[in-house]
Scaffold this active site. Sequence first.
Site, PDB file in Angstrom:
ATOM      1  N   ASN A 167       0.812  -1.234   0.000  1.00 26.53           N
ATOM      2  CA  ASN A 167       0.000   0.000   0.000  1.00 26.53           C
ATOM      3  C   ASN A 167       0.841   1.278   0.000  1.00 26.53           C
ATOM      4  OD1 ASN A 167       0.722  -0.465   2.656  1.00 26.53           O
ATOM      5  ND2 ASN A 167      -1.236   0.168   3.514  1.00 26.53           N
ATOM      6  N   GLU A 265       4.522  -3.656  12.427  1.00 23.36           N
ATOM      7  CA  GLU A 265       3.533  -2.603  12.201  1.00 23.36           C
ATOM      8  C   GLU A 265       2.392  -3.287  11.477  1.00 23.36           C
ATOM      9  OE1 GLU A 265       1.335  -0.218  10.892  1.00 23.36           O
ATOM     10  OE2 GLU A 265       2.837   0.731   9.602  1.00 23.36           O
ATOM     11  N   CYS A 299      -3.336   1.539   6.800  1.00 25.10           N
ATOM     12  CA  CYS A 299      -3.598   0.930   8.110  1.00 25.10           C
ATOM     13  C   CYS A 299      -4.018   1.978   9.136  1.00 25.10           C
ATOM     14  CB  CYS A 299      -2.382   0.155   8.592  1.00 25.10           C
ATOM     15  SG  CYS A 299      -0.891   1.110   8.477  1.00 25.10           S
ATOM     16  N   GLU A 476       8.366   3.494  14.457  1.00 28.30           N
ATOM     17  CA  GLU A 476       9.177   3.943  13.332  1.00 28.30           C
ATOM     18  C   GLU A 476       9.128   5.464  13.300  1.00 28.30           C
ATOM     19  OE1 GLU A 476       9.011   0.160  10.357  1.00 28.30           O
ATOM     20  OE2 GLU A 476       7.378   1.587  10.130  1.00 28.30           O
TER      21      GLU A 476
END
Length: 497
Positions: A167, A265, A299, A476
């Site tokens: 994505n 993640e 997400c 991150e």
Amino acid sequence: MVTTANAEETARLALARPDLLKQAALIDGDWVGGGGAIDVLNPASGRALGTVPNLSAAATRDAIAAAHAAFPDWRARSAHDRARTLRRWFDLTMENVDDLARLMTAEQGKPLAEARGEIAYAASFIEWFSEEARRATGEIIPGHAADMRLSVIKQPVGVVAAITPWNFPAAMIARKVAPALAVGCTVVIKPSELTPFSALALAALGQEAGLPSGVLNVVTGDAAPIGDVLTSDERVAKFTFTGSTAVGKKLAARCMATVKRVSLELGGNAPFIVFDDADLDAAADGALASKFRNTGQTCVCANRIFVHESLHDAFADRLAAAAGKLRVGDGLAGDTDQGPLINAKALEKVERHVADAVSGGGRVLTGGKRQPDAGTGGAFYAPTVIANVAVDALICREETFGPVAGLIQFHDESEVVRRANATRAGLASYFYTRDADRAVRVAEALEYGMVGLNTGLISTAVAPFGGCKESGLGREGAHYGTEEFLEPKTICARVES
Ligand code: ADP
């Protein structure tokens, strides 16, 4: 099945630098093939753009061996030296933003303007971590006895294996690879088999920037055999993954046999709450940006939109009017606001969620159907707003990963916070209010790694990104992002006086 790349499809890319379309994997500084080839499709047309090698487990081990061999020299360089290489990589990425964006749109589907935005966003991680390279500082701790001296130094963990999704084919790579390289680790990355060209082009620019052979390797092909090696080889010290919760859990469990450091993640199920004191226009704009960006395939996108009962109808009308104006089509056409979904499977999931919401009493205000006239061969779905969705609808329980905004009514603050938290996901959350006390109360009460207050966009290289509960492990971005690739070492010295 491998089809020949469609020449027309490749020509439409009109790359200023056609050599950035790499149809090979990168191992130890060499562009390699082998193991057969897999097609990379343009989701807007369904036609093949090109192929990448379907590498074997043995080739994956070669990539790990290369990263392992390159590690001692790369870690021994000065942080300043590594920072300068990353800085050049950032510059080259921005110089080639148009080509990188066209490649990304062609393999992923997002509109060109969004793809350009993602390249700039990916580059911002390379820039940020080039600056952070020199800040992997340790600590001096007062000794626990008169003759003892304590210090902590931070050292690179070693070889990093990274698996990333389709994505955000550039950004998800940059925010893992840049911090890892900055602190002296070497990397083997497996991009999604659906979007490998963005990864390969970025790696080619990394080579040009001066990354030595073996420091950054890219392996392409079927996920399972490559993933099995990356999660079990003893030479891999750290595994970092972005993707679905189910796959992330499975791979993390495999990593425990060799006790790798793990960052994850994973999926979200973001609540987006509009309180009765919200600025209605700002909230509708925020929901539009959060929900429909990347065709709803993020997400962190709003998945459950809770609207106070007093505003529900007015908010629904505004959001539906704005969503209805979004232009759907091939992302390479300049005037497109929303591209196709990644594939037919994604389209079927969206249809299932919409049908379920409608059967539970939801009212479709706009969209609610495929949009075949947006282009031939692509999985196009109309931007959709559904009012009065039941809280137990599928759309509220799973990530829809599509352009569907489901609105749920609520009555009061404690009820909506409880409902927002009633999920195993804990990545992003959003709420709109103009009440200062409520802003603090709700931000503290939401069980999420990230909270957007009066905004639908929260991602930046300079703040930590990540989730709690089953949305992941670690962070991150920001200085937190480098810690994931550093091992603290305690030096306990006895000193004669
Ligand atoms: P998404 O829903 O985003 O496609 P996935 O978790 O399926 O999420 O994919 C994310 C990444 O994980 C991709 O690079 C994909 O190839 C990889 N992947 C999927 N299944 C496996 C597996 N069994 N082993 C290793 N990697 C996998």
